[in-house]
Motif scaffolding. Sequence first.
Motif, PDB file in Angstrom:
ATOM      1  N   LEU A  70       0.870  -1.252   0.107  1.00  0.00           N
ATOM      2  CA  LEU A  70      -0.036  -0.163   0.017  1.00  0.00           C
ATOM      3  C   LEU A  70       1.001   1.232  -0.026  1.00  0.00           C
ATOM      4  CD1 LEU A  70      -2.973   0.968  -0.068  1.00  0.00           C
ATOM      5  CD2 LEU A  70      -2.996   0.823   2.338  1.00  0.00           C
ATOM      6  N   GLU A  74       0.643   4.377  -2.730  1.00  0.00           N
ATOM      7  CA  GLU A  74       0.718   5.631  -2.327  1.00  0.00           C
ATOM      8  C   GLU A  74       1.736   6.716  -2.984  1.00  0.00           C
ATOM      9  OE1 GLU A  74      -2.003   7.147  -1.079  1.00  0.00           O
ATOM     10  OE2 GLU A  74      -2.789   6.013   0.518  1.00  0.00           O
ATOM     11  N   TRP A  86      -6.406   6.473  -7.407  1.00  0.00           N
ATOM     12  CA  TRP A  86      -7.487   6.662  -6.319  1.00  0.00           C
ATOM     13  C   TRP A  86      -8.699   7.521  -7.097  1.00  0.00           C
ATOM     14  CZ3 TRP A  86      -6.952   3.492  -2.360  1.00  0.00           C
ATOM     15  CH2 TRP A  86      -5.516   3.358  -1.724  1.00  0.00           C
ATOM     16  N   ARG A  93     -12.424   8.721  -2.241  1.00  0.00           N
ATOM     17  CA  ARG A  93     -10.844   8.184  -2.107  1.00  0.00           C
ATOM     18  C   ARG A  93     -10.723   7.912  -0.639  1.00  0.00           C
ATOM     19  NH1 ARG A  93      -9.282  12.548  -4.291  1.00  0.00           N
ATOM     20  NH2 ARG A  93      -8.909  14.028  -2.562  1.00  0.00           N
ATOM     21  N   ARG A  97      -9.359   4.160   0.378  1.00  0.00           N
ATOM     22  CA  ARG A  97      -8.338   3.913   1.231  1.00  0.00           C
ATOM     23  C   ARG A  97      -8.462   3.287   2.553  1.00  0.00           C
ATOM     24  NH1 ARG A  97      -6.054   9.871  -0.075  1.00  0.00           N
ATOM     25  NH2 ARG A  97      -4.245   9.241  -1.325  1.00  0.00           N
ATOM     26  N   THR A  98      -9.622   3.246   2.965  1.00  0.00           N
ATOM     27  CA  THR A  98     -10.136   2.780   4.214  1.00  0.00           C
ATOM     28  C   THR A  98     -10.225   1.056   3.699  1.00  0.00           C
ATOM     29  OG1 THR A  98     -11.410   4.662   4.969  1.00  0.00           O
ATOM     30  CG2 THR A  98     -12.117   2.378   5.849  1.00  0.00           C
ATOM     31  N   SER A 100      -8.880  -0.481   1.454  1.00  0.00           N
ATOM     32  CA  SER A 100      -7.620  -1.046   0.944  1.00  0.00           C
ATOM     33  C   SER A 100      -6.559  -1.365   2.495  1.00  0.00           C
ATOM     34  CB  SER A 100      -6.892   0.053   0.405  1.00  0.00           C
ATOM     35  OG  SER A 100      -7.424   0.432  -0.756  1.00  0.00           O
ATOM     36  N   THR A 101      -6.979  -0.362   3.623  1.00  0.00           N
ATOM     37  CA  THR A 101      -6.201  -0.648   4.623  1.00  0.00           C
ATOM     38  C   THR A 101      -6.798  -1.737   5.442  1.00  0.00           C
ATOM     39  OG1 THR A 101      -5.942   1.796   4.840  1.00  0.00           O
ATOM     40  CG2 THR A 101      -5.638   0.198   6.866  1.00  0.00           C
ATOM     41  N   ALA A 161      -7.841   0.417  -4.900  1.00  0.00           N
ATOM     42  CA  ALA A 161      -8.589  -0.745  -3.976  1.00  0.00           C
ATOM     43  C   ALA A 161      -9.128  -1.937  -4.655  1.00  0.00           C
ATOM     44  CB  ALA A 161     -10.149   0.054  -3.722  1.00  0.00           C
TER      45      ALA A 161
END
Length: 215
Positions: A70, A74, A86, A93, A97-98, A100-101, A161
């Motif tokens: 990740l 980024e 993204w 966006r 990211r949420t 993906s994390t 994602a």
Amino acid sequence: MAELTLYIANKNYSSWSFRPWIAFEARGVPFREVLVPFDFPNGNPRIKEISPSGKVPLLRHGDLSVWESLAIIEYGAELFPDAGLWPKDPAQRALARTVSTEMVAGFRALRNACPMNIRRKKGAIPLQEGVTADVARIEEIWHERLAVSGGPFLFGEFSAADAMYAPVVNRFEIYDLVTHETTLAYMAAMKAHPAWRKWEEAALAEPWIVPEDEA
């Protein structure tokens, strides 16, 4: 600008390598690929000469080394803001990211029980505790995002994602874990993407077999 060099491991098995590779390939971020095959029980000792973590993927940009999938994505998004890694909308966006994390931090039962394996023939295995819950949560994420975006990908166009969940598509298929039509349609869209097909073709041609990843 100095060339980006992405160090990866076997395309057949290396799920974490797959993530930044397909993100960059799908969104047109230029990079040079260096494959360090993991054909030993504990990987390949050479990677310790390249990566401070002793793992792949690793991105080199001049004197800078960036590891972890990740973080690599980024960094690519910062260098190439017009590539669309993204979503453009700030709220979407943030959600991209949420989820993906969440992929990075979670779903260990699924990842441990069902290694990515592009060559593996489809067939179920006995499921360990936690795998079913992981599958259900991932499907929940996918269905929610697809309902909002309209597909074919989680946020409409292919994004980071989707790249973060790309290995899950392989796992769901080869271990015969899902049947919902929305899930299967998303998986079909992912597998039809030219970047996926390029990785898959190379993976199928690899000679290395790692018994530990042959579930």
